[in-house]
Scaffold this active site. Structure first.
Site, PDB file in Angstrom:
ATOM      1  CG  HIS A 156      68.655  16.685  43.645  1.00 20.03           C
ATOM      2  ND1 HIS A 156      69.652  16.149  44.412  1.00 20.03           N
ATOM      3  CD2 HIS A 156      69.109  16.652  42.358  1.00 20.03           C
ATOM      4  CE1 HIS A 156      70.683  15.831  43.636  1.00 20.03           C
ATOM      5  NE2 HIS A 156      70.360  16.110  42.388  1.00 20.03           N
ATOM      6  CB  SER A 277      40.865  15.030  60.539  1.00 22.43           C
ATOM      7  OG  SER A 277      40.930  15.618  61.812  1.00 22.43           O
ATOM      8  CE  LYS A 283      44.288  17.323  57.225  1.00 20.73           C
ATOM      9  NZ  LYS A 283      45.450  16.778  57.927  1.00 20.73           N
ATOM     10  CD  GLU A 290      49.479   9.888  55.874  1.00 19.25           C
ATOM     11  OE1 GLU A 290      50.025  10.909  56.264  1.00 19.25           O
ATOM     12  OE2 GLU A 290      48.305   9.602  56.172  1.00 19.25           O
TER      13      GLU A 290
END
Ligand code: ARG
Length: 461
Positions: A156, A277, A283, A290
């Site tokens: 979980h 970014s 970043k 992804e």
């Protein structure tokens, strides 16, 4: 436009129809398979006395020349030729004359396309298998450094029990092993030759389908021609295999995204495989995992799309089936690059062992060990032990420490039957190593699992 095959229908068709009807823009990809198939078919026709040796020689020379021209980008594809089969045959006939016209004896585009597409799927099944093996080797290499690196095992997405990082990676090795086995099994099942089925019913010519099958490296010819020319299960199978593979890749990618976040910081992806970014200069984004996660969507789509194209088709070939190729090409290319980039991302990532071990001290991961201790040591029913452990965890929360860091005095306050030796059980590493049952996370067990997978890879053909 003038057509190679203009039988019942006139030699001219509308340009709109040509555009709509053609598969040439995408099935050019099958030119090697088409030529390979024609070579084998011609060889068989000659062996059966249907072509003479001169005709065979000029067909072969012509086909080799066409293959070179296409490879060098010199071949001019015309949309009016409809598909790669027609384009090559037309060119061959222009080059060698009548012998070229004989090549299509005892063959239809229906068995021809079934052959070309199957050859493509079979070849790429092997390519994907090899890429999977190379990913497996990389995962095993990284795993070999981490049989003692502890991290919180989760259910979980909550801290559950301490496991080691190698064990976690081996879960993926195990998934990808099943993928490899799936590719092996579909390869075997589909290793039969469709050529010689002609349009749907076989042919009156005295052909030898066993010979063509052998020439092409297939085990044998298919048995029922009606099924063969309309069968695209081999395409469905590679799409399903890739969809399942991408599910696994996507799950691992999700973990890489989580692990590389500041909240986890279990790993850091190399700069080479991270992006920045456009506005936030600080970043470092995990675009690779992804995108891998995102690309799963299109391969699922390709599978559903072909399933839908095929459902409800009457026997045998229907033009709907021309819609079978692009999705397969796309899934194959997606899986290839995904496997390669995932391997590189894994190879170049840094594993932050101390952060992982720190995280094990959150969530009282040795609580189950305490309950087991009470059952064994104090001869307590498990449900009672479970309850007492619960109270101790509450106590630990109050004091703001992890269960593994509680003193014997604090523990005894809750239950006087607890003795000094409990501390061994509460120790997180001991907790991990206690799980030495077959397939468990104990370091010694993990090492055995690793050896098992290494042996398996060595035995692969
Ligand atoms: N271009 C067709 C395809 O991809 C080849 C087979 C065409 N056969 C036919 N009878 N029209 O499916």
């Amino acid at each position: 436009m003038a057509k190679l095959a203009s039988g019942r229908v006139g030699a001219k068709s509308s340009e709109l129809l040509d555009l709509f009807n053609a598969s040439l823009p995408f099935d050019q990809k099958l030119y090697q398979e088409d030529i390979e198939g024609s070579m084998a078919h011609a060889t068989m026709l000659a062996a059966q006395g249907i072509l003479n040796q001169d005709e065979l020689a000029s067909i072969k020379d012509g086909l080799i020349q066409i293959k070179d021209e296409i490879a060098e980008g010199k071949f001019v594809f015309k949309i009016a030729d409809e598909d790669i089969h027609m384009a090559i045959e037309k060119k061959l006939t222009e080059m060698i004359g009548d012998a070229g016209k004989k090549l299509h004896t005892a063959r239809s585009r229906n068995d021809q396309v079934a052959l070309d597409f199957r050859l493509y799927v079979q070849k790429n099944t092997l390519v994907l298998k090899a890429l999977l093996v190379s990913l497996e080797k990389e995962l095993l290499t990284v795993a070999s450094y981490h049989t003692e690196s502890m991290l919180p095992g989760m259910t979980h997405l909550q801290h559950a029990q301490p496991i080691n990082f190698a064990y976690h990676l081996l879960a993926y090795v195990s998934m990808f092993k099943r993928d490899i086995e799936r590719f092996d099994s579909s390869y075997e099942r589909n290793n039969i030759s469709p050529i010689g089925c002609a349009a749907l019913a076989g042919t009156p010519h005295k052909i030898d389908r066993f010979l063509t099958a052998k020439e092409l490296g297939f085990k044998e010819p298919t048995v029922n021609c009606l099924d063969t020319v309309s069968d695209r299960d081999f395409a469905l199978e590679i799409l399903f295999n890739i969809a399942t593979l991408m599910t696994h890749i996507s799950r691992l990618s999700e973990e890489l995204v989580l692990w590389s976040s500041s909240e986890f910081s279990f790993i850091s992806l190399s700069d080479e495989y991270s992006t920045s970014s456009s506005i936030m200069p600080q970043k470092k984004n995990p675009d690779v995992p992804e995108l891998l996660r995102g690309k799963t969507g299109r391969v699922y789509g390709n599978l559903i799309s072909l399933l839908t194209v095929l459902k409800g088709l009457p026997l045998a070939y229907n033009k709907d089936m021309q819609e079978d190729k692009e999705g397969v090409f796309d899934s194959v290319e997606t899986a290839k690059i995904s496997l390669e980039i995932l391997r590189e991302a894994i190879k170049t990532m840094t594993v932050n062992i101390s952060r992982m071990e720190e995280a094990c001290k959150i969530g009282h991961l040795s609580a189950t060990d305490l309950a087991d201790y009470l059952v064994e040591k104090c001869d307590m029913p498990f449900r009672d032990a479970y309850k007492i452990t619960g109270s101790i965890v509450v106590q630990a929360e109050k004091s703001g420490v992890d269960l593994s860091e509680m003193s014997i005095e604090e523990l005894k306050v809750v239950d006087s039957r607890i003795e000094e030796d409990v501390l061994t059980f509460l120790n997180l590493r001991n907790s991990m190593n206690a799980r030495a049952s077959h397939g468990g996370t104990a370091t010694e067990e993990t090492v055995k699992q690793m050896a098992y997978y290494i042996e398996w890879i060595k035995g692969l053909s």
